[in-house]
Scaffold this motif. Structure first.
Motif, PDB file in Angstrom:
ATOM      1  N   GLU A  85     -19.109 -34.992  -1.368  1.00  0.00           N
ATOM      2  CA  GLU A  85     -18.184 -34.484  -2.382  1.00  0.00           C
ATOM      3  C   GLU A  85     -18.090 -32.960  -2.324  1.00  0.00           C
ATOM      4  O   GLU A  85     -16.990 -32.386  -2.328  1.00  0.00           O
ATOM      5  CB  GLU A  85     -18.646 -34.922  -3.780  1.00  0.00           C
ATOM      6  CG  GLU A  85     -18.604 -36.420  -4.017  1.00  0.00           C
ATOM      7  CD  GLU A  85     -19.871 -37.185  -3.597  1.00  0.00           C
ATOM      8  OE1 GLU A  85     -20.036 -38.329  -4.054  1.00  0.00           O
ATOM      9  OE2 GLU A  85     -20.682 -36.654  -2.804  1.00  0.00           O
ATOM     10  N   CYS A  88     -16.213 -31.688   0.757  1.00  0.00           N
ATOM     11  CA  CYS A  88     -14.756 -31.743   0.580  1.00  0.00           C
ATOM     12  C   CYS A  88     -14.266 -30.516  -0.184  1.00  0.00           C
ATOM     13  O   CYS A  88     -13.300 -29.857   0.216  1.00  0.00           O
ATOM     14  CB  CYS A  88     -14.347 -33.005  -0.176  1.00  0.00           C
ATOM     15  SG  CYS A  88     -14.359 -34.512   0.801  1.00  0.00           S
ATOM     16  N   CYS A 117     -15.812 -39.461   1.692  1.00  0.00           N
ATOM     17  CA  CYS A 117     -15.323 -38.961   0.412  1.00  0.00           C
ATOM     18  C   CYS A 117     -13.951 -38.355   0.658  1.00  0.00           C
ATOM     19  O   CYS A 117     -13.714 -37.718   1.692  1.00  0.00           O
ATOM     20  CB  CYS A 117     -16.267 -37.901  -0.161  1.00  0.00           C
ATOM     21  SG  CYS A 117     -15.713 -37.255  -1.766  1.00  0.00           S
ATOM     22  N   LEU A 119     -11.020 -35.906  -1.238  1.00  0.00           N
ATOM     23  CA  LEU A 119     -10.579 -35.027  -2.312  1.00  0.00           C
ATOM     24  C   LEU A 119      -9.058 -35.060  -2.316  1.00  0.00           C
ATOM     25  O   LEU A 119      -8.428 -34.755  -1.306  1.00  0.00           O
ATOM     26  CB  LEU A 119     -11.069 -33.588  -2.062  1.00  0.00           C
ATOM     27  CG  LEU A 119     -10.481 -32.494  -2.949  1.00  0.00           C
ATOM     28  CD1 LEU A 119     -10.918 -32.675  -4.390  1.00  0.00           C
ATOM     29  CD2 LEU A 119     -10.862 -31.124  -2.408  1.00  0.00           C
TER      30      LEU A 119
END
Length: 125
Positions: A85, A88, A117, A119
């Motif tokens: 996360e 990103c 992940c 974004l």
């Protein structure tokens, strides 16, 4: 009419991570090959036939890659906890202006283990 272009890159890096599950191996220094793809949206420039010269995007991503590749992610300034996360977010925020305003999506994944992940950014104005 908006079009979206993208460019991929990869980097190898080490990190540690405090977790509740799979904690033992995560706390030790270990590494991964990370893959990333950045998506930019914009209008087609009729003079060039492009949203953006992909060479400009590759140059920007080479700078981001240099900050991550073969580094200890725990020590990368501005990254924070080295999660998918945060990677990103870091990649999106590391894009230079005016490219940053065109970023609509960043995906980071680790092919070997199947983690990823995405974004999703606000559409450019």
């Amino acid at each position: 009419m908006l079009l979206t272009i993208s460019q991929r890159f990869f980097f190898d890096a080490a990190h540690t991570l405090r977790r509740e599950i799979e904690a033992e191996g995560s706390r030790r220094v270990h590494g991964h090959t990370y893959h990333a793809e950045v998506f930019l949206t914009g209008e087609l420039d009729p003079a060039t036939g492009m949203v953006l010269d992909l060479g400009l995007l590759r140059r920007a991503l080479a700078d981001v890659r240099a900050r991550l590749d073969h580094h200890m992610l725990d020590e990368v300034p501005g990254l924070g906890i080295p999660t998918l996360e945060n990677l990103c977010l870091f990649i999106a925020e590391s894009m230079p202006d005016p490219l940053r305003q065109q970023v609509v999506r960043v995906r980071v994944w680790r092919e070997a283990v199947g983690d990823s992940c995405v974004l999703e950014c606000a559409q450019p104005a």
